[in-house]
Design a protein around this motif. Structure first.
Motif, short mmCIF file in Angstrom:
data_model
loop_
_atom_site.label_atom_id
_atom_site.label_comp_id
_atom_site.label_asym_id
_atom_site.label_seq_id
_atom_site.Cartn_x
_atom_site.Cartn_y
_atom_site.Cartn_z
N SER A 10 10.89 22.11 -65.18
CA SER A 10 10.49 21.38 -66.57
C SER A 10 11.18 20.04 -66.60
O SER A 10 12.08 19.72 -65.74
CB SER A 10 10.57 22.01 -67.76
N ARG A 11 11.19 19.27 -67.72
CA ARG A 11 11.76 17.88 -67.87
C ARG A 11 13.20 18.40 -67.97
O ARG A 11 14.09 17.45 -67.72
CB ARG A 11 11.33 17.16 -69.02
N THR A 38 10.00 28.18 -76.66
CA THR A 38 9.96 26.82 -77.90
C THR A 38 9.35 26.80 -78.95
O THR A 38 9.40 25.82 -79.70
CB THR A 38 9.48 25.78 -76.89
N ARG A 39 8.81 27.90 -79.43
CA ARG A 39 8.12 27.88 -80.61
C ARG A 39 8.83 29.18 -81.70
O ARG A 39 8.63 29.23 -82.77
CB ARG A 39 6.92 28.61 -80.62
N HIS A 51 10.13 21.11 -77.86
CA HIS A 51 10.26 20.73 -76.28
C HIS A 51 11.40 21.27 -75.80
O HIS A 51 12.56 21.05 -76.44
CB HIS A 51 9.77 19.21 -76.30
N1 LIG Z 1 9.85 13.11 -73.96
C1 LIG Z 1 10.37 14.54 -73.86
C2 LIG Z 1 9.16 15.50 -73.57
C3 LIG Z 1 9.82 17.04 -73.69
C4 LIG Z 1 8.55 17.90 -73.19
O1 LIG Z 1 7.46 17.56 -73.25
N2 LIG Z 1 8.78 18.77 -72.38
C5 LIG Z 1 7.73 19.90 -72.04
C6 LIG Z 1 8.32 20.84 -70.94
S1 LIG Z 1 8.42 19.75 -69.55
C7 LIG Z 1 7.69 21.09 -73.25
O2 LIG Z 1 8.76 21.50 -73.84
N3 LIG Z 1 6.69 21.44 -73.60
C8 LIG Z 1 6.33 22.47 -74.64
C9 LIG Z 1 5.45 22.21 -75.63
O3 LIG Z 1 5.04 21.18 -75.73
O4 LIG Z 1 5.06 23.10 -76.17
C10 LIG Z 1 11.71 14.55 -72.78
O5 LIG Z 1 11.48 13.99 -72.01
O6 LIG Z 1 12.47 15.39 -73.00
#
Ligand SMILES: N[C@@H](CCC(=O)N[C@@H](CS)C(=O)NCC(=O)O)C(=O)O
Length: 202
Positions: A10-11, A38-39, A51
């Motif tokens: 992931s990021r 994450t919820r 996130h």
């Molecule tokens: N702009 C944010 C994006 C973070 C992001 O979207 N992370 C994703 C994983 S790569 C996430 O947590 N997604 C879960 C969701 O949106 O439910 C960053 O760069 O930290």
């Protein structure tokens, strides 16, 4: 005590890599978006966006991968990943914002439609269109690397980390970077760093 929430796939990889480069001790709290971590109410108190990554450093809670990395490099990377000259700080901000606004939006649809989404939901045209758009930022990067091995000069800094970790998605989807040879060689040098390999295995 430093804690990072997220998984390497992931990021959060961006932050794990930064922490490994800086060689500061940290706790990795594996938090997976795909399983609903994450919820949870507890996680949403840390990042109301839901996130990963999230960084906790003492009483400081931060989200947004690039912001976290700039904070970490400034706080713990003086003389190494954080540049000495204020002009180079400006260029570090420039490249980090650029990675998020020019590079990531072109790469994300390719990643989604060639790798992440279930096969039935993938749209080859969306990926192809995004790949065509990616040529412009890659040509910009190629120009910047024409006369220097790293984005700010001779040494690897947070600028290289923040841009290469986004461009690593291109490797993940097997994009051909031959048209941008300096970029391809620089990316390989960045991703060959032991700290990247350790972060990726987390
Ligand atoms: N702009 C944010 C994006 C973070 C992001 O979207 N992370 C994703 C994983 S790569 C996430 O947590 N997604 C879960 C969701 O949106 O439910 C960053 O760069 O930290």
């Amino acid at each position: 005590m430093i804690r990072v929430y997220g998984i390497a796939a992931s990021r959060a990889l961006r932050v794990l890599w930064m922490l490994e480069e800086l060689d500061v001790g940290y706790e990795h709290v594996k938090t997976n978006f795909a399983t609903g971590d994450t919820r949870s109410a507890e996680f949403l108190k840390l990042n109301p966006n839901g996130h990963i990554p999230v960084l906790v450093d003492g009483a400081t809670v931060l989200w947004e991968s690039m912001a976290i990395n700039l904070y970490l490099a400034r706080r713990y990377g003086a003389g190494t990943l954080w540049p000495a000259a204020i002009e180079d700080e400006g260029r570090l901000f420039q490249w980090s914002f650029w990675a998020m606004t020019e590079l990531e939006p072109a790469l994300l649809p390719i990643l989604m439609h060639r790798r992440i989404l279930p096969a039935a939901q993938r749209d080859a045209a969306i990926a192809a269109n995004a790949e065509a758009k990616l040529a412009a930022p890659l040509t910009v990067l190629e120009g910047a690397l024409r006369d220097r091995p790293c984005l700010l000069g001779n040494a690897f800094t947070a600028a290289d980390l923040n841009v290469s970790v986004v461009l690593a998605w291109a490797v993940l989807v097997g994009l051909d970077l031959q048209r941008w040879p300096q970029t391809a060689a620089w990316l390989q040098r960045c991703l060959d760093r032991p700290a990247f390999k350790t972060a990726r295995s987390k």
